[in-house]
Design an enzyme around this catalytic site. Structure first.
Site, mmCIF file in Angstrom:
data_model
loop_
_atom_site.group_PDB
_atom_site.id
_atom_site.type_symbol
_atom_site.label_atom_id
_atom_site.label_comp_id
_atom_site.label_asym_id
_atom_site.label_seq_id
_atom_site.Cartn_x
_atom_site.Cartn_y
_atom_site.Cartn_z
ATOM 1 N N ASP A 21 0.833 -1.204 0.000
ATOM 2 C CA ASP A 21 0.000 0.000 0.000
ATOM 3 C C ASP A 21 0.869 1.257 0.000
ATOM 4 O O ASP A 21 1.970 1.255 0.555
ATOM 5 C CB ASP A 21 -0.912 -0.023 1.246
ATOM 6 N N ASN A 23 1.484 3.348 -2.920
ATOM 7 C CA ASN A 23 2.116 3.780 -4.187
ATOM 8 C C ASN A 23 1.700 5.205 -4.546
ATOM 9 O O ASN A 23 2.519 6.028 -4.951
ATOM 10 C CB ASN A 23 1.699 2.862 -5.345
ATOM 11 N N GLY A 24 0.391 5.455 -4.415
ATOM 12 C CA GLY A 24 -0.158 6.763 -4.804
ATOM 13 C C GLY A 24 0.381 7.881 -3.916
ATOM 14 O O GLY A 24 0.814 8.936 -4.414
ATOM 15 N N ARG A 34 0.127 9.144 -9.841
ATOM 16 C CA ARG A 34 -0.032 7.839 -9.173
ATOM 17 C C ARG A 34 0.625 6.693 -9.943
ATOM 18 O O ARG A 34 1.190 5.776 -9.361
ATOM 19 C CB ARG A 34 -1.525 7.546 -8.985
ATOM 20 N N SER A 66 -7.267 -5.639 -5.849
ATOM 21 C CA SER A 66 -8.449 -6.151 -5.145
ATOM 22 C C SER A 66 -9.684 -5.996 -6.028
ATOM 23 O O SER A 66 -9.676 -5.246 -7.014
ATOM 24 C CB SER A 66 -8.659 -5.387 -3.837
ATOM 25 N N GLU A 68 -12.205 -4.447 -5.123
ATOM 26 C CA GLU A 68 -12.615 -3.051 -4.918
ATOM 27 C C GLU A 68 -11.806 -2.094 -5.820
ATOM 28 O O GLU A 68 -12.276 -1.015 -6.178
ATOM 29 C CB GLU A 68 -12.429 -2.645 -3.449
ATOM 30 N N ASN A 69 -10.587 -2.513 -6.191
ATOM 31 C CA ASN A 69 -9.750 -1.652 -7.050
ATOM 32 C C ASN A 69 -10.357 -1.413 -8.440
ATOM 33 O O ASN A 69 -9.985 -0.471 -9.131
ATOM 34 C CB ASN A 69 -8.334 -2.229 -7.219
ATOM 35 N N TRP A 70 -11.318 -2.268 -8.848
ATOM 36 C CA TRP A 70 -11.975 -2.026 -10.151
ATOM 37 C C TRP A 70 -12.704 -0.692 -10.152
ATOM 38 O O TRP A 70 -13.010 -0.136 -11.211
ATOM 39 C CB TRP A 70 -12.981 -3.142 -10.486
ATOM 40 N N ARG A 72 -11.554 2.133 -9.192
ATOM 41 C CA ARG A 72 -10.640 3.282 -9.382
ATOM 42 C C ARG A 72 -10.881 3.908 -10.764
ATOM 43 O O ARG A 72 -11.497 3.288 -11.633
ATOM 44 C CB ARG A 72 -9.190 2.807 -9.285
ATOM 45 N N SER A 195 -8.452 -4.820 4.696
ATOM 46 C CA SER A 195 -8.968 -4.523 3.357
ATOM 47 C C SER A 195 -9.408 -5.762 2.581
ATOM 48 O O SER A 195 -9.037 -5.950 1.417
ATOM 49 C CB SER A 195 -7.913 -3.756 2.544
HETATM 50 C C1 FPP Z 1 -1.432 0.224 -3.465
HETATM 51 O O1 FPP Z 1 -1.073 1.564 -3.563
HETATM 52 C C2 FPP Z 1 -1.034 -0.535 -4.630
HETATM 53 C C3 FPP Z 1 -1.874 -1.113 -5.532
HETATM 54 C C4 FPP Z 1 -3.342 -1.056 -5.473
HETATM 55 C C5 FPP Z 1 -1.382 -1.843 -6.690
HETATM 56 C C6 FPP Z 1 -0.145 -2.634 -6.445
HETATM 57 C C7 FPP Z 1 0.447 -2.896 -7.750
HETATM 58 C C8 FPP Z 1 1.753 -2.861 -8.042
HETATM 59 C C9 FPP Z 1 2.825 -2.682 -7.068
HETATM 60 C C10 FPP Z 1 2.159 -2.980 -9.446
HETATM 61 C C11 FPP Z 1 1.844 -4.268 -10.167
HETATM 62 C C12 FPP Z 1 2.056 -5.499 -9.399
HETATM 63 C C13 FPP Z 1 2.808 -6.578 -9.749
HETATM 64 C C14 FPP Z 1 2.666 -7.798 -8.940
HETATM 65 C C15 FPP Z 1 3.772 -6.589 -10.852
HETATM 66 P P1 FPP Z 1 -2.242 2.628 -3.659
HETATM 67 O O2 FPP Z 1 -2.443 2.952 -5.085
HETATM 68 O O3 FPP Z 1 -3.446 2.125 -2.946
HETATM 69 O O4 FPP Z 1 -1.611 3.842 -2.897
HETATM 70 P P2 FPP Z 1 -2.369 4.926 -2.010
HETATM 71 O O5 FPP Z 1 -3.053 4.197 -0.898
HETATM 72 O O6 FPP Z 1 -1.250 5.795 -1.527
HETATM 73 O O7 FPP Z 1 -3.319 5.640 -2.915
#
Ligand code: FPP
Length: 247
Positions: A21, A23-24, A34, A66, A68-70, A72, A195
């Protein structure tokens, strides 16, 4: 001194699961968008996969997408699916070189055709590898998994294919059938929740939370989580004295 030397290699967790968690938020902290964060997150995936395999961890499960990620924004979902295809294609050689078997859990049929086809190809190509299993949770949610298991189990029960229902039988209907439960769950980015991840399988797992965002989570951070885990006493409902008698 690296934290690696503090790890007791004879008592490694066999299965580590990670909620990747942040990345964004990491990207935002760098003044980037992001998607840039997801790209940097892939580098953490690579480093942690290699580090886990080198240590001798047998199963590493990553919550990559997930159900739920659909929900986004469409552009982000598409970018993540493209990144997944690209990463799987790029990493195939590394998987083979390190004898890493790729497994997938989740609603694989709901993935876009190209993502699904690439995934199935890599699953097939790595199926005989034995050093470590890298389990990707894709279009995964635990409530979906448990409901789906219950549907298929009740159908088999009605048809007389199974006569009794107990925890072991139920677990065979989960997408994690044949995968041991994780001993350690790691979540990055300072959030303290599950989650909808592996709700059945995490019943007795140790939880480790770190404030580091996923793109910042690399080998030293991984070692730190394992050292922390190894300092804990796992009692499984028993008393401390009972555990010490067994050991
Ligand atoms: C969470 O950060 C991350 C994700 C929902 C996606 C994870 C995917 C990768 C690391 C890339 C692809 C994966 C592989 C296995 C090659 P977030 O976007 O929820 O960050 P935030 O909570 O700060 O918004």
């Amino acid at each position: 001194m690296s934290l690696k030397s503090k790890i007791d290699l004879l008592h490694l967790p066999k299965h580590i699961a990670i909620i990747m968690d942040g990345n964004g938020r990491w990207a935002k902290s760098q003044g980037k968008d992001r998607i840039f964060g997801h790209h940097e997150g892939v580098e953490s995936v690579r480093v942690i996969t290699e580090t886990a395999a080198n240590l001798g961890v047998k199963y590493l499960t990553l919550y990559a997408f997930s159900k739920e990620n659909w929900n986004r924004p469409k552009a982000e979902v598409e970018a993540l699916m493209d990144l997944l295809v690209l990463s799987l294609e790029n990493e195939l050689e590394t998987f083979q070189k390190n004898s890493i078997r790729l497994l997938a859990i989740g609603d694989i049929d709901s993935l876009p055709p190209k993502t699904k086809a690439t995934l199935l190809r890599v699953l097939e190509s790595t199926s005989n590898n034995s050093r470590m299993s890298l389990v990707l949770a894709l279009s995964y949610s635990a409530r979906w998994e448990i409901t789906d298991a219950a549907k298929r189990l009740s159908a088999d029960f009605q048809e007389g294919k199974i006569k009794v229902i107990d925890e072991n039988i139920f677990a065979k209907y989960l997408t994690t059938n044949n995968i041991p439960d994780p001993e350690l769950l790691i979540r990055t980015s300072g959030e303290y929740r599950l989650s909808n991840f592996l709700l059945w399988q995490l019943a007795y797992s140790e939880m480790y939370f770190t404030n580091k965002y996923w793109p910042e989570f690399r080998a030293e951070e991984f070692y730190e989580a394992i050292v922390d885990f190894q300092g804990r006493e796992r009692r499984f409902g028993k008393t401390s004295e009972q555990i010490k008698e067994i050991n």
